[in-house]
Enzyme design. Structure first.
Site, PDB file in Angstrom:
ATOM      1  N   THR A  33       0.833  -1.202   0.000  1.00 48.21           N
ATOM      2  CA  THR A  33       0.000   0.000   0.000  1.00 48.21           C
ATOM      3  C   THR A  33       0.865   1.249   0.000  1.00 48.21           C
ATOM      4  OG1 THR A  33      -1.713  -1.197   1.214  1.00 48.21           O
ATOM      5  CG2 THR A  33      -1.869   1.201   1.193  1.00 48.21           C
ATOM      6  N   ASP A 217      -4.326  -2.203  -7.315  1.00 46.83           N
ATOM      7  CA  ASP A 217      -4.023  -2.979  -6.115  1.00 46.83           C
ATOM      8  C   ASP A 217      -4.627  -4.376  -6.251  1.00 46.83           C
ATOM      9  OD1 ASP A 217      -3.135  -3.600  -3.583  1.00 46.83           O
ATOM     10  OD2 ASP A 217      -4.712  -2.491  -2.537  1.00 46.83           O
ATOM     11  N   GLU A 218      -4.018  -5.376  -5.606  1.00 52.26           N
ATOM     12  CA  GLU A 218      -4.539  -6.757  -5.569  1.00 52.26           C
ATOM     13  C   GLU A 218      -4.863  -7.264  -6.986  1.00 52.26           C
ATOM     14  OE1 GLU A 218      -4.302  -8.265  -2.877  1.00 52.26           O
ATOM     15  OE2 GLU A 218      -4.753  -6.978  -1.170  1.00 52.26           O
ATOM     16  N   GLN A 248      -1.344 -15.175  -2.912  1.00 45.62           N
ATOM     17  CA  GLN A 248      -2.521 -14.800  -2.123  1.00 45.62           C
ATOM     18  C   GLN A 248      -3.782 -14.760  -2.988  1.00 45.62           C
ATOM     19  OE1 GLN A 248      -2.018 -11.943   1.253  1.00 45.62           O
ATOM     20  NE2 GLN A 248      -0.119 -11.411   0.219  1.00 45.62           N
ATOM     21  N   ARG A 595      -0.822 -13.894   8.384  1.00 50.94           N
ATOM     22  CA  ARG A 595      -1.560 -12.887   9.153  1.00 50.94           C
ATOM     23  C   ARG A 595      -0.920 -12.692  10.521  1.00 50.94           C
ATOM     24  NH1 ARG A 595      -2.723 -10.496   5.428  1.00 50.94           N
ATOM     25  NH2 ARG A 595      -1.430 -12.051   4.419  1.00 50.94           N
TER      26      ARG A 595
END
Length: 650
Positions: A33, A217-218, A248, A595
């Protein structure tokens, strides 16, 4: 502001790279980010790119808000707000509002959410005399959604089976119902925009010139429609800056297409790839475990995640007797960490593969009087009273919205029987008019009884009164009018605690509306409809978080428990015969592992009652983790149990 001083070498390389297509493969916790934000700021501040020439696409409204806030701090509010920043769906919704005439849709179209879509599919099945028990509406809707994600229209849909023929018929009817209600569903926002650009090159040329730099993003979570949109918009300048992590990609069931990274490389032979491998979140022990699990997946770019946080505590693998014993271990561990190490409940997350696994943990935390929050409970905008009020507002915004009309025409009850409501809807269908026009015709129709006429006329009078003032007052004031005129408070405040909770929800929505003081009803409804499924699920309450692994992406916690690590559960039984699905299960495990910031606990049971009490087989993912990363003798027992089950030999 010095944009590079807080970045590592690879981050600096990504931020300052020259024009052209770029793929940043960013490991979890590697500051993606920050890279996206600083890239956008660098283009404006150092390269002199006008901010209105930049589009930044995120996958959630929360991510968009966070990026907006960071850019405002760096560039100032004026320049930051000149950029186009939002989700694919939000950006497409704005484009379609502006270009509605070109593509032949009404400017005041309604965005149909998931529940509305299910209702329309049910209506389509009914119109086609198809049995919903044989053709469940959600299953059919998923098939329609997959087709739209691939930009396949009803006319182009190719059925390869009898079920496919049914889907094609329902798809055609469903789309006709959407058009009759001046509606678009979420998938239409993407598909219709792609059609707009494909059919009107002059429109596309304007947007290509407007958005000379596109940041995504992503990227690994994009579907085919989203990829086509990016290819169309970047077709002139080719300044496509994509941040992704192949490891991911866990949303294939939502339409994410793992082939898009391959397509990006094929479409752009000059693509520059940059790896972000330094992790700022986890200990090296946790990263080594994650690397050991994911390296078994084929067709991926090898990343060697590293951190400067040190090795940290060993990973704990625990065998419980059954799911209740597993939950007891988790609660006891949380209690011990709270007492011994000052860990807060909010520092802890319990993750699992399926929602059904939450029951034992909920019971255990209740008994231990430890607060917890369950991600995936009924969301705010899915609650009945909220859906009612938004349906009123949607109907005021667009009286042709038959789905909203059907929901609230007799809410609160105003003496309209089901037959009268069906007559209004049937009249609209037979005469090819909107439900609003049918209501106006029938409000004075002689075939209706006096009571029904009076009730229809009263509702029509209310609706037309709201429509008359919708442009003169704010959304909150309009909401007040609806609540007052319908006596909705009397309807839901029935003297019970639940009634008061429902009224508190209404007041909260009213607070949301008040924050839109400078926005129109159209903008308010669009924002409400576009709230992402994962937005807002994690609040500020200091409580243990219970969530599925799919919901965990993008989050981080000091202490993580990944539970139910058994063959058939994680990896899921559906993946055991499919290499592609098994690869996704492995990515899901990787997401869960990464995580964790400080401590990681992995649990499995000796037997699990939902499987008729049969002995469980420990997950193959446990045996992938090197012994030196694990405390105690549990890994040896995992390998012995796995060997005896004939799964693999270590």
């Amino acid at each position: 502001m010095d944009l590079l001083s807080q970045l590592n070498a690879q981050q600096q390389k990504a931020v300052t790279i020259s024009d052209g297509p770029v793929l940043v493969l960013a490991g979890p916790g590697s500051g993606k980010t920050r890279v996206l934000t600083h890239r956008a700021a660098w283009l404006v501040q150092e390269r002199g790119v006008p901010p209105w020439h930049i589009m930044a696409v995120t996958f959630t409204n929360k991510a968009a808000r966070e990026m907006q806030g960071r850019l405002e701090q760096i560039l100032g509010p004026s320049r930051a707000r000149s950029m186009t920043l939002g989700t694919f769906h939000a950006i497409c919704a704005r484009i379609l509002r502006r270009e509605a005439d070109a593509i032949g849709i009404p400017r005041d179209y309604v965005i149909f959410d998931a529940e509305d879509q299910v209702r329309l599919v049910k209506q389509a099945l009914q119109d086609l005399n198809l049995d919903e028990k044989r053709y469940p509406s959600r299953s059919v809707l998923n098939a329609i959604s997959r087709a739209k994600n691939e930009l396949i229209t009803p006319q182009a849909y190719q059925a390869s089976s009898y079920y496919g023929e049914i889907v094609k018929r329902v798809y055609e009817r469903y789309q006709a119902l959407l058009e009759a209600n001046s509606g678009l569903d979420f998938d239409d926002l993407l598909m219709v925009t792609a059609q707009l650009f494909g059919q009107h090159p002059e429109v596309l040329a304007r947007y290509q010139e407007r958005y000379q730099h596109i940041l995504v993003d992503e990227f690994q979570d994009t579907n085919m429609a989203q990829y086509v949109l990016l290819r169309q918009l970047s077709g002139k300048y080719h300044n496509l800056f994509c941040v992704a992590d192949e490891d991911q990609m866990i949303y294939a069931w939502r339409g994410a297409d793992y082939r898009n990274i391959r397509r990006l490389r094929e479409d752009h032979p000059n693509l520059v790839t940059i790896l972000l491998e330094q992790n700022y979140r986890s200990t090296q022990t946790i990263l080594d475990a994650a690397n050991a699990v994911i390296r078994h997946n084929p067709d991926r770019t090898e990343k060697r995640l590293f951190t400067r946080r040190g090795r940290g505590p060993a990973i704990v693998i625990h065998e419980a007797y059954d799911q209740n014993d597993e939950a007891a271990f988790v609660v006891e561990t949380v209690t011990r960490l709270m007492a011994r190490d000052g860990v807060q409940p909010g520092d802890c997350a319990v993750m699992y593969r399926t929602n059904a696994q939450s029951r034992a943990f909920e019971d255990a935390f209740v008994r231990a009087a430890i607060p917890y929050k369950l991600v995936g409970a009924t969301r705010f905008y899915a609650r009945a009273e909220i859906k009612d009020l938004i349906a009123f507002l949607r109907l005021i915004h667009n009286p042709a919205d038959g789905v909203s009309m059907s929901r609230v025409i007799n809410v609160p009850p105003r003496g309209l029987g089901q037959k009268t409501v069906e007559l209004v809807e049937d009249t609209a269908r037979r005469q090819g008019i909107s439900v609003y026009e049918a209501l106006r015709k029938l409000a004075h129709a002689p075939q209706l009884g006096t009571r029904a006429q009076r009730a229809l006329g009263a509702f029509l009078e209310l609706l037309e009164g709201w429509i008359a003032v919708r442009e003169q007052i704010g959304v909150a004031e309009l909401m007040d009018r609806v609540l007052q005129d319908t006596r909705y408070a009397d309807y839901i405040r029935d003297g019970t605690e639940e009634g008061e909770e429902r009224w508190a929800n209404i007041l909260e929505l009213r607070n949301v509306a008040a924050s839109y003081a400078d926005l129109t009803l159209t903008e308010f409804l669009a924002d409400v409809a576009l709230v992402s499924d994962v937005d807002g699920l994690i609040g500020e309450v200091n409580a243990v978080t219970l969530l599925t692994l799919h919901s965990a992406k993008g989050l981080e916690f000091p202490v993580v428990f990944i539970t139910g690590l058994e063959e058939g559960l994680l990896p899921h039984s559906r993946s055991l015969e499919s290499p592609e699905q098994m690869a996704e299960e492995r990515r899901l495990m990787y997401v869960g592992l990464t995580r964790a910031k400080d401590r990681l606990f992995l649990t499995y049971t000796f037997r699990r009652s939902q499987y008729n009490g049969d002995l469980s087989v420990p997950s193959r993912f446990l045996a992938d983790i090197p012994g030196e990363l694990v405390s105690g003798s549990h890994r040896r027992r995992v390998i012995e149990r796995s060997r005896s089950a004939g799964l693999w030999i270590k």
